[in-house]
Design a protein around this motif. Sequence first.
Motif, PDB file in Angstrom:
ATOM      1  N   PRO A  74       0.369  -1.025   0.014  1.00 24.47           N
ATOM      2  CA  PRO A  74       0.238  -0.351  -0.012  1.00 24.47           C
ATOM      3  C   PRO A  74       0.772   1.250  -0.219  1.00 24.47           C
ATOM      4  O   PRO A  74       0.269   2.542   0.577  1.00 24.47           O
ATOM      5  CB  PRO A  74      -0.721  -0.276   1.698  1.00 24.47           C
ATOM      6  N   THR A  75       1.938   1.185   0.042  1.00 19.49           N
ATOM      7  CA  THR A  75       3.044   2.308  -0.300  1.00 19.49           C
ATOM      8  C   THR A  75       4.447   2.182  -0.859  1.00 19.49           C
ATOM      9  O   THR A  75       4.099   1.305  -1.634  1.00 19.49           O
ATOM     10  CB  THR A  75       3.551   2.348   0.920  1.00 19.49           C
ATOM     11  N   GLU A  76       5.374   3.145  -1.261  1.00 20.46           N
ATOM     12  CA  GLU A  76       6.485   2.826  -2.192  1.00 20.46           C
ATOM     13  C   GLU A  76       7.041   2.161  -1.524  1.00 20.46           C
ATOM     14  O   GLU A  76       7.328   1.643  -0.613  1.00 20.46           O
ATOM     15  CB  GLU A  76       6.948   4.082  -2.184  1.00 20.46           C
ATOM     16  N   ASP A  77       7.834   1.033  -2.344  1.00 16.85           N
ATOM     17  CA  ASP A  77       8.664   0.220  -2.276  1.00 16.85           C
ATOM     18  C   ASP A  77       9.507  -0.199  -3.855  1.00 16.85           C
ATOM     19  O   ASP A  77       9.359   0.809  -4.137  1.00 16.85           O
ATOM     20  CB  ASP A  77       7.888  -0.963  -2.151  1.00 16.85           C
ATOM     21  N   GLU A  80      10.704  -3.816  -7.920  1.00 12.82           N
ATOM     22  CA  GLU A  80      10.546  -5.473  -7.760  1.00 12.82           C
ATOM     23  C   GLU A  80       9.505  -5.634  -7.261  1.00 12.82           C
ATOM     24  O   GLU A  80       8.570  -6.693  -7.030  1.00 12.82           O
ATOM     25  CB  GLU A  80      11.560  -6.335  -8.035  1.00 12.82           C
ATOM     26  N   ALA A  81       9.585  -5.548  -5.397  1.00 12.06           N
ATOM     27  CA  ALA A  81       8.343  -5.598  -4.806  1.00 12.06           C
ATOM     28  C   ALA A  81       7.041  -5.386  -5.683  1.00 12.06           C
ATOM     29  O   ALA A  81       5.933  -6.347  -4.802  1.00 12.06           O
ATOM     30  CB  ALA A  81       8.506  -5.224  -3.578  1.00 12.06           C
ATOM     31  N   LEU A  82       7.191  -4.220  -5.934  1.00 13.41           N
ATOM     32  CA  LEU A  82       5.639  -3.249  -6.345  1.00 13.41           C
ATOM     33  C   LEU A  82       4.858  -4.016  -7.441  1.00 13.41           C
ATOM     34  O   LEU A  82       3.541  -4.774  -7.629  1.00 13.41           O
ATOM     35  CB  LEU A  82       5.983  -2.534  -6.516  1.00 13.41           C
ATOM     36  N   VAL A  83       6.263  -4.710  -8.649  1.00 14.93           N
ATOM     37  CA  VAL A  83       5.585  -5.780  -9.464  1.00 14.93           C
ATOM     38  C   VAL A  83       4.913  -6.867  -9.124  1.00 14.93           C
ATOM     39  O   VAL A  83       3.990  -7.377  -9.618  1.00 14.93           O
ATOM     40  CB  VAL A  83       6.820  -5.051 -10.681  1.00 14.93           C
ATOM     41  N   ASP A 129     -12.235   8.997 -13.596  1.00 15.30           N
ATOM     42  CA  ASP A 129     -11.278   8.354 -14.440  1.00 15.30           C
ATOM     43  C   ASP A 129     -10.748   8.856 -15.337  1.00 15.30           C
ATOM     44  O   ASP A 129     -10.157   9.255 -16.516  1.00 15.30           O
ATOM     45  CB  ASP A 129     -12.512   7.733 -15.709  1.00 15.30           C
ATOM     46  N   ARG A 130     -10.241  10.489 -14.837  1.00 18.21           N
ATOM     47  CA  ARG A 130      -9.342  10.857 -15.902  1.00 18.21           C
ATOM     48  C   ARG A 130      -7.719   9.756 -15.613  1.00 18.21           C
ATOM     49  O   ARG A 130      -6.997   9.132 -15.183  1.00 18.21           O
ATOM     50  CB  ARG A 130      -8.460  12.105 -14.861  1.00 18.21           C
ATOM     51  N   LEU A 131      -7.185  10.336 -16.890  1.00 18.54           N
ATOM     52  CA  LEU A 131      -6.073   9.978 -17.530  1.00 18.54           C
ATOM     53  C   LEU A 131      -4.544   9.920 -16.053  1.00 18.54           C
ATOM     54  O   LEU A 131      -4.459  10.597 -15.635  1.00 18.54           O
ATOM     55  CB  LEU A 131      -5.010  10.209 -18.445  1.00 18.54           C
ATOM     56  N   PRO A 132      -4.376   8.626 -16.558  1.00 23.86           N
ATOM     57  CA  PRO A 132      -3.059   8.740 -14.763  1.00 23.86           C
ATOM     58  C   PRO A 132      -1.862   9.816 -14.827  1.00 23.86           C
ATOM     59  O   PRO A 132      -2.065  10.084 -15.441  1.00 23.86           O
ATOM     60  CB  PRO A 132      -2.747   7.176 -14.613  1.00 23.86           C
ATOM     61  N   ARG A 133      -1.250  10.447 -13.791  1.00 26.00           N
ATOM     62  CA  ARG A 133      -0.026  10.886 -13.538  1.00 26.00           C
ATOM     63  C   ARG A 133       0.084  10.210 -12.470  1.00 26.00           C
ATOM     64  O   ARG A 133       0.052  11.503 -11.465  1.00 26.00           O
ATOM     65  CB  ARG A 133      -0.602  12.548 -13.964  1.00 26.00           C
ATOM     66  N   PRO A 134       1.051   9.207 -11.868  1.00 28.97           N
ATOM     67  CA  PRO A 134       1.255   8.782 -10.619  1.00 28.97           C
ATOM     68  C   PRO A 134       3.105   9.702 -10.118  1.00 28.97           C
ATOM     69  O   PRO A 134       3.191  10.330 -10.739  1.00 28.97           O
ATOM     70  CB  PRO A 134       1.745   7.292 -10.912  1.00 28.97           C
ATOM     71  N   ASP A 135       2.507   9.660  -8.893  1.00 28.44           N
ATOM     72  CA  ASP A 135       3.812   9.917  -8.567  1.00 28.44           C
ATOM     73  C   ASP A 135       4.784   9.229  -7.480  1.00 28.44           C
ATOM     74  O   ASP A 135       5.976  10.206  -7.176  1.00 28.44           O
ATOM     75  CB  ASP A 135       2.825  10.693  -7.053  1.00 28.44           C
ATOM     76  N   THR A 136       5.145   7.923  -8.090  1.00 34.81           N
ATOM     77  CA  THR A 136       6.105   7.199  -7.728  1.00 34.81           C
ATOM     78  C   THR A 136       5.412   5.091  -7.726  1.00 34.81           C
ATOM     79  O   THR A 136       5.033   5.536  -8.409  1.00 34.81           O
ATOM     80  CB  THR A 136       5.398   7.025  -6.307  1.00 34.81           C
ATOM     81  N   TYR A 137       6.702   4.602  -8.360  1.00 37.43           N
ATOM     82  CA  TYR A 137       6.827   3.567  -8.978  1.00 37.43           C
ATOM     83  C   TYR A 137       4.861   2.967  -8.088  1.00 37.43           C
ATOM     84  O   TYR A 137       4.702   2.057  -9.210  1.00 37.43           O
ATOM     85  CB  TYR A 137       7.955   2.260  -8.224  1.00 37.43           C
ATOM     86  N   PRO A 260      11.314   9.313  -2.160  1.00 36.67           N
ATOM     87  CA  PRO A 260      12.220   8.719  -3.914  1.00 36.67           C
ATOM     88  C   PRO A 260      11.847   7.844  -4.119  1.00 36.67           C
ATOM     89  O   PRO A 260      11.273   6.536  -2.975  1.00 36.67           O
ATOM     90  CB  PRO A 260      13.738   8.560  -2.054  1.00 36.67           C
ATOM     91  N   LEU A 261      12.445   7.373  -5.699  1.00 31.43           N
ATOM     92  CA  LEU A 261      11.030   6.532  -6.187  1.00 31.43           C
ATOM     93  C   LEU A 261      12.170   4.721  -5.812  1.00 31.43           C
ATOM     94  O   LEU A 261      13.256   5.028  -4.787  1.00 31.43           O
ATOM     95  CB  LEU A 261      11.653   6.507  -7.654  1.00 31.43           C
ATOM     96  N   GLY A 262      11.296   3.993  -5.068  1.00 25.81           N
ATOM     97  CA  GLY A 262      11.789   2.773  -5.106  1.00 25.81           C
ATOM     98  C   GLY A 262      12.262   2.482  -3.514  1.00 25.81           C
ATOM     99  O   GLY A 262      13.012   1.392  -3.750  1.00 25.81           O
ATOM    100  N   ARG A 263      11.839   3.319  -2.757  1.00 23.41           N
ATOM    101  CA  ARG A 263      12.378   2.602  -1.645  1.00 23.41           C
ATOM    102  C   ARG A 263      11.566   2.689  -0.732  1.00 23.41           C
ATOM    103  O   ARG A 263      10.717   3.934  -0.514  1.00 23.41           O
ATOM    104  CB  ARG A 263      13.138   4.410  -0.968  1.00 23.41           C
ATOM    105  N   ARG A 264      11.147   1.271  -0.015  1.00 22.87           N
ATOM    106  CA  ARG A 264      10.745   1.171   0.836  1.00 22.87           C
ATOM    107  C   ARG A 264      10.582   2.202   2.019  1.00 22.87           C
ATOM    108  O   ARG A 264      11.169   2.303   2.925  1.00 22.87           O
ATOM    109  CB  ARG A 264      11.123  -0.151   1.480  1.00 22.87           C
ATOM    110  N   THR A 265       8.669   2.195   2.499  1.00 24.94           N
ATOM    111  CA  THR A 265       8.500   3.696   3.416  1.00 24.94           C
ATOM    112  C   THR A 265       7.825   2.229   4.511  1.00 24.94           C
ATOM    113  O   THR A 265       6.947   1.387   3.626  1.00 24.94           O
ATOM    114  CB  THR A 265       8.028   4.231   2.693  1.00 24.94           C
ATOM    115  N   ASN A 266       7.727   3.167   5.695  1.00 23.01           N
ATOM    116  CA  ASN A 266       6.968   2.170   6.580  1.00 23.01           C
ATOM    117  C   ASN A 266       5.623   2.472   7.457  1.00 23.01           C
ATOM    118  O   ASN A 266       5.434   3.667   6.634  1.00 23.01           O
ATOM    119  CB  ASN A 266       7.788   2.207   8.165  1.00 23.01           C
TER     120      ASN A 266
END
Length: 266
Positions: A74-77, A80-83, A129-137, A260-266
Amino acid sequence: MATLLITGAAGRIGTALRPRLSAAGHDLVLLDERRPDPPVGDRERFVEGNVNDRTALEAALPGVDTVVHLAGIPTEDTWEALVEVNLTGTKNLLEGAAAAGVRRVLQASSIHAVGRLPEEDAPASVPGDRLPRPDTYYGFTKAAMELLGSLFADRYDMSIVSARIGAFGERPSSRRALRMWSSPDDLARLVQATADLREPGHHVVWAVSRNTGSPADLRAGEAIGFHPVDDASAVLDADERDALPDEDMRFLGGGMTDLPLGRRTN
């Protein structure tokens, strides 16, 4: 009523939905790697496993009318884990549902699929249904999950709702939540609207409450019968609202846009 499979049933949202969906008369199948708390009750069945466990999916899906797909990171990680969890797991879930003849799926997308949208560019209304504009992985995997929903809806004549959840909680917990709160009762209403769908198609909707001053345009959800009624401003009194912590309001995704992209958060 319907038989609903909840993936990630022991998580925060699944735990909040269980009593509400049971009270509505639904039978529940609970899929998770850990046992739910409170314990499994009448008209509930627990299957231990996750969405990358095909044996567990095969045990959970028979007899199910609608899937409520909440399992995921449910958050940035790490990428590989997110995919693995959010994308491959969703693919496995949708494949299993299609094979089992389940034709309705509500899947938990997120505000972070459009989290990089500057709030100043959308002061009044952001379509569900707006087109995506993601903020993180993480936000990217939620946007990609929506595309998987579109693919399976088209290929297998399924009714799939990708629900962009905002700030979920029993009560609003920040100033941002006053605008983008998703109440448990309103999420239960969206589950019911999904279970009532009969025409195939993919729908991307805001899964947020009817909050005063919210930029969320609720019309995409209303088109499929989702009519939220809760308002974050009405849940708290004036002193409680004034005491809410400040939060980054530059983007819809709040402070997560600076992680930071790809950095796991707690």
